[in-house]
Design a protein around this motif. Structure first.
Motif, mmCIF file in Angstrom:
data_model
loop_
_atom_site.group_PDB
_atom_site.id
_atom_site.type_symbol
_atom_site.label_atom_id
_atom_site.label_comp_id
_atom_site.label_asym_id
_atom_site.label_seq_id
_atom_site.Cartn_x
_atom_site.Cartn_y
_atom_site.Cartn_z
ATOM 1 N N LEU A 210 -84.195 -85.266 24.318
ATOM 2 C CA LEU A 210 -84.741 -84.224 25.188
ATOM 3 C C LEU A 210 -84.679 -84.641 26.656
ATOM 4 C CD1 LEU A 210 -87.855 -83.081 23.111
ATOM 5 C CD2 LEU A 210 -85.810 -81.737 23.613
ATOM 6 N N ALA A 211 -84.904 -85.931 26.924
ATOM 7 C CA ALA A 211 -84.831 -86.412 28.306
ATOM 8 C C ALA A 211 -83.406 -86.315 28.843
ATOM 9 C CB ALA A 211 -85.336 -87.847 28.389
ATOM 10 N N ALA A 212 -82.409 -86.508 27.955
ATOM 11 C CA ALA A 212 -81.017 -86.377 28.388
ATOM 12 C C ALA A 212 -80.656 -84.926 28.670
ATOM 13 C CB ALA A 212 -80.091 -86.966 27.323
ATOM 14 N N VAL A 213 -81.204 -84.010 27.863
ATOM 15 C CA VAL A 213 -80.922 -82.583 28.052
ATOM 16 C C VAL A 213 -81.687 -82.023 29.243
ATOM 17 C CG1 VAL A 213 -81.136 -80.299 26.984
ATOM 18 C CG2 VAL A 213 -80.394 -82.252 25.616
ATOM 19 N N LEU A 214 -82.934 -82.480 29.426
ATOM 20 C CA LEU A 214 -83.791 -81.999 30.523
ATOM 21 C C LEU A 214 -84.200 -83.199 31.386
ATOM 22 C CD1 LEU A 214 -86.088 -79.670 28.356
ATOM 23 C CD2 LEU A 214 -84.197 -78.938 29.823
ATOM 24 N N PRO A 215 -83.293 -83.709 32.207
ATOM 25 C CA PRO A 215 -83.587 -84.940 32.954
ATOM 26 C C PRO A 215 -84.391 -84.726 34.229
ATOM 27 C CG PRO A 215 -81.364 -84.209 33.429
ATOM 28 C CD PRO A 215 -81.914 -83.231 32.422
ATOM 29 N N SER A 284 -101.200 -103.697 37.296
ATOM 30 C CA SER A 284 -99.780 -104.030 37.455
ATOM 31 C C SER A 284 -98.851 -102.830 37.329
ATOM 32 C CB SER A 284 -99.375 -105.090 36.424
ATOM 33 O OG SER A 284 -99.611 -104.603 35.098
ATOM 34 N N ASN A 285 -99.291 -101.773 36.665
ATOM 35 C CA ASN A 285 -98.374 -100.646 36.457
ATOM 36 C C ASN A 285 -99.148 -99.365 36.177
ATOM 37 O OD1 ASN A 285 -95.677 -99.537 36.060
ATOM 38 N ND2 ASN A 285 -96.286 -99.329 33.916
ATOM 39 N N ILE A 286 -98.617 -98.255 36.687
ATOM 40 C CA ILE A 286 -99.178 -96.925 36.428
ATOM 41 C C ILE A 286 -98.051 -96.021 35.960
ATOM 42 C CG2 ILE A 286 -100.348 -94.922 37.406
ATOM 43 C CD1 ILE A 286 -101.488 -96.763 39.557
ATOM 44 N N THR A 287 -98.248 -95.360 34.819
ATOM 45 C CA THR A 287 -97.285 -94.375 34.324
ATOM 46 C C THR A 287 -97.963 -93.019 34.297
ATOM 47 O OG1 THR A 287 -96.194 -96.037 32.937
ATOM 48 C CG2 THR A 287 -95.775 -93.719 32.433
ATOM 49 N N ASP A 288 -97.564 -92.160 35.202
ATOM 50 C CA ASP A 288 -98.104 -90.799 35.287
ATOM 51 C C ASP A 288 -97.113 -89.865 34.610
ATOM 52 O OD1 ASP A 288 -99.019 -88.267 35.994
ATOM 53 O OD2 ASP A 288 -99.710 -88.914 37.969
ATOM 54 N N VAL A 289 -97.529 -89.212 33.524
ATOM 55 C CA VAL A 289 -96.612 -88.392 32.742
ATOM 56 C C VAL A 289 -96.003 -87.271 33.578
ATOM 57 C CG1 VAL A 289 -98.353 -86.749 31.914
ATOM 58 C CG2 VAL A 289 -96.359 -87.279 30.480
ATOM 59 N N ARG A 290 -96.663 -86.864 34.646
ATOM 60 C CA ARG A 290 -96.149 -85.790 35.489
ATOM 61 C C ARG A 290 -94.900 -86.197 36.255
ATOM 62 N NH1 ARG A 290 -101.590 -84.652 38.732
ATOM 63 N NH2 ARG A 290 -101.252 -86.898 39.004
ATOM 64 N N THR A 291 -94.654 -87.502 36.360
ATOM 65 C CA THR A 291 -93.474 -87.991 37.073
ATOM 66 C C THR A 291 -92.333 -88.327 36.117
ATOM 67 O OG1 THR A 291 -94.166 -90.317 36.979
ATOM 68 C CG2 THR A 291 -95.000 -88.985 38.802
ATOM 69 N N GLU A 296 -88.933 -85.542 28.385
ATOM 70 C CA GLU A 296 -89.930 -86.463 27.832
ATOM 71 C C GLU A 296 -91.289 -85.779 27.741
ATOM 72 O OE1 GLU A 296 -92.060 -90.646 29.118
ATOM 73 O OE2 GLU A 296 -89.923 -90.379 29.538
ATOM 74 N N GLN A 297 -91.629 -84.985 28.744
ATOM 75 C CA GLN A 297 -92.902 -84.261 28.704
ATOM 76 C C GLN A 297 -92.917 -83.260 27.548
ATOM 77 O OE1 GLN A 297 -94.435 -82.824 32.488
ATOM 78 N NE2 GLN A 297 -93.044 -84.164 33.614
ATOM 79 N N VAL A 298 -91.785 -82.607 27.312
ATOM 80 C CA VAL A 298 -91.698 -81.671 26.187
ATOM 81 C C VAL A 298 -91.888 -82.414 24.865
ATOM 82 C CG1 VAL A 298 -90.162 -80.107 24.927
ATOM 83 C CG2 VAL A 298 -90.251 -80.020 27.430
ATOM 84 N N SER A 299 -91.325 -83.624 24.750
ATOM 85 C CA SER A 299 -91.453 -84.393 23.505
ATOM 86 C C SER A 299 -92.910 -84.748 23.212
ATOM 87 C CB SER A 299 -90.609 -85.670 23.583
ATOM 88 O OG SER A 299 -91.188 -86.622 24.465
ATOM 89 N N HIS A 300 -93.724 -84.872 24.268
ATOM 90 C CA HIS A 300 -95.139 -85.198 24.072
ATOM 91 C C HIS A 300 -95.939 -84.000 23.555
ATOM 92 C CE1 HIS A 300 -94.235 -88.954 25.754
ATOM 93 N NE2 HIS A 300 -94.365 -88.672 27.026
ATOM 94 N N MET A 301 -95.316 -82.818 23.497
ATOM 95 C CA MET A 301 -96.002 -81.634 22.979
ATOM 96 C C MET A 301 -95.829 -81.481 21.467
ATOM 97 S SD MET A 301 -94.916 -78.873 25.920
ATOM 98 C CE MET A 301 -95.325 -79.131 27.647
ATOM 99 N N ILE A 302 -94.960 -82.292 20.875
ATOM 100 C CA ILE A 302 -94.633 -82.136 19.446
ATOM 101 C C ILE A 302 -95.825 -82.516 18.568
ATOM 102 C CG2 ILE A 302 -93.174 -83.019 17.586
ATOM 103 C CD1 ILE A 302 -90.934 -83.299 19.685
ATOM 104 N N TYR A 303 -96.394 -83.684 18.803
ATOM 105 C CA TYR A 303 -97.528 -84.134 17.988
ATOM 106 C C TYR A 303 -98.725 -83.184 18.103
ATOM 107 C CZ TYR A 303 -101.480 -86.974 16.444
ATOM 108 O OH TYR A 303 -102.610 -87.412 15.825
ATOM 109 N N PRO A 304 -99.122 -82.740 19.311
ATOM 110 C CA PRO A 304 -100.252 -81.799 19.397
ATOM 111 C C PRO A 304 -100.018 -80.509 18.623
ATOM 112 C CG PRO A 304 -99.751 -82.712 21.554
ATOM 113 C CD PRO A 304 -98.650 -83.158 20.642
ATOM 114 N N LEU A 305 -98.775 -80.035 18.574
ATOM 115 C CA LEU A 305 -98.482 -78.842 17.784
ATOM 116 C C LEU A 305 -98.674 -79.122 16.297
ATOM 117 C CD1 LEU A 305 -95.301 -77.433 19.574
ATOM 118 C CD2 LEU A 305 -97.516 -76.304 19.390
#
Length: 344
Positions: A210-215, A284-291, A296-305
């Motif tokens: 999904l990240a490759a299709v929607l980069p 040491s590190n921050i990962t903000d899903v909005r960035t 990748e953000q779409v893939s994170h919607m699979i489990y909640p569904l």
């Protein structure tokens, strides 16, 4: 030369149904029950029925006593502080930091249902098996819908079911019509469960695809890294609230000093934002899903569904309808097959 005759669509559907029926029943029973896992735990263990969620300060104090495993911070639907140690034991703590309960692996029905549904109680090997079975199940329900699809004009009678005693001679008609109509009516929830379940088993591949299709990255946000040291979890929580002030801390990793946070509009119940501290306790590190890439953000919607973590009661009922249909479909299908063989 004799021509090889390929199996028909009906034969594919029949044999896939017979092979997968036991597994489908297992997934339907365990998955439907796990939709209400927290309520089930509170019913089985009255000590977990808390009036208010455990405070974050108390959670931090408890977490400081452990150096391995991970822990879920309390929420309104799960008011206790739940810590999973390095051996897989689940420890539950109350408002005063008191230990309410300890559940060992496979010690109760809830644990068995979780292990069976997530990986057939076979650890990582079970996940590989589940992935393959889920893909075959998608073929199964698709062939069923194609076989049912009216060849001429669609009418309501295509969904009709005449109810007779299933043990009687006319019971075959009821079993067949009930199997056919259930699959057609509840196809979308069932397909949603199968698709999301398959995607969860191949989460890494799906996310990368999904990240490759929607980069594209919708948001360019930069966070500063405070340099002060935080050796205790309460101090780390304070830094997290400074860096991501609107995000809720949902999950902490006791051995690595990492935590997961959830934005208010994020689908995933535990969030996909990460804050990490190094061995000195410095952020040491921050990962903000909005960035992250849109795919990748779409893939994170699979489990909640899949677990009905969004949509409230409506979505829970939709997913539950799919689970109940997956109970009915293999029972009616196999029963009809056996009655027809007996009749012949």
């Amino acid at each position: 030369m004799k021509r090889i005759k390929l199996p028909s669509l009906t034969q594919w559907h029949r044999w896939l149904g017979l092979v997968l029926s036991g597994w489908v029943l297992l997934m339907a029973v365990t998955g439907s029950m796990l939709l209400f896992k927290n309520q089930w735990l509170m019913w089985q263990y009255p000590s977990l029925r808390l009036d208010n969620p455990v405070s974050q300060a108390t959670s931090a104090t408890i977490a400081d006593r452990y150096t391995a495993g991970y822990a879920y911070l309390p929420t309104d639907g799960r008011p206790w502080f739940e810590l999973v140690d390095g051996e897989g034991n689940h420890h539950y703590f109350g408002p005063q930091g008191e230990q309410l309960l300890t559940r060992a692996p496979y010690a109760d029905t809830v644990s068995w249902f979780v292990e069976l549904h997530h990986h057939l109680a076979l650890d990582e090997f079970g996940k590989d098996i589940l992935g393959v079975l889920s893909l075959f199940a998608l073929v199964l329900i698709t062939t069923g819908l194609v076989r049912w699809w009216p060849k001429r004009q669609w009418r309501w009678k295509n969904l009709a079911v005449r109810f007779y005693n299933p043990f009687s001679a006319k019971g075959m008609q009821t079993l067949w019509q009930l199997h056919r109509s259930t699959g057609a009516i509840v196809f979308i929830p069932v397909a949603l469960l199968m698709l999301t379940g398959s995607a969860i088993m191949y989460a890494g591949t799906v996310k990368n695809g999904l990240a490759a299709v929607l980069p594209m990255t919708p948001s360019q946000i930069h966070h500063s890294l405070p340099k002060r040291s935080a050796t205790h979890w309460q101090e780390r929580f304070a830094i997290a609230h400074t860096v991501l002030p609107d995000a809720d801390i949902r999950l902490i990793y006791l051995d690595s000093g990492r935590m997961r946070l959830k934005w208010p509009d994020e689908w995933h119940p535990n969030g996909r934002n990460y804050i990490a501290f190094d061995e000195t306790g410095t952020l040491s590190n921050i990962t903000d899903v909005r960035t992250r890439p849109l795919g990748e953000q779409v893939s994170h919607m699979i489990y909640p569904l899949h677990v009905a973590a969004i949509g409230g009661t409506t979505m829970t009922l939709i997913i539950l309808a799919g689970g109940l249909a997956l109970l009915l479909l293999p029972v009616t299908g196999v029963w009809f097959y056996l009655k027809r063989r007996t009749k012949r």
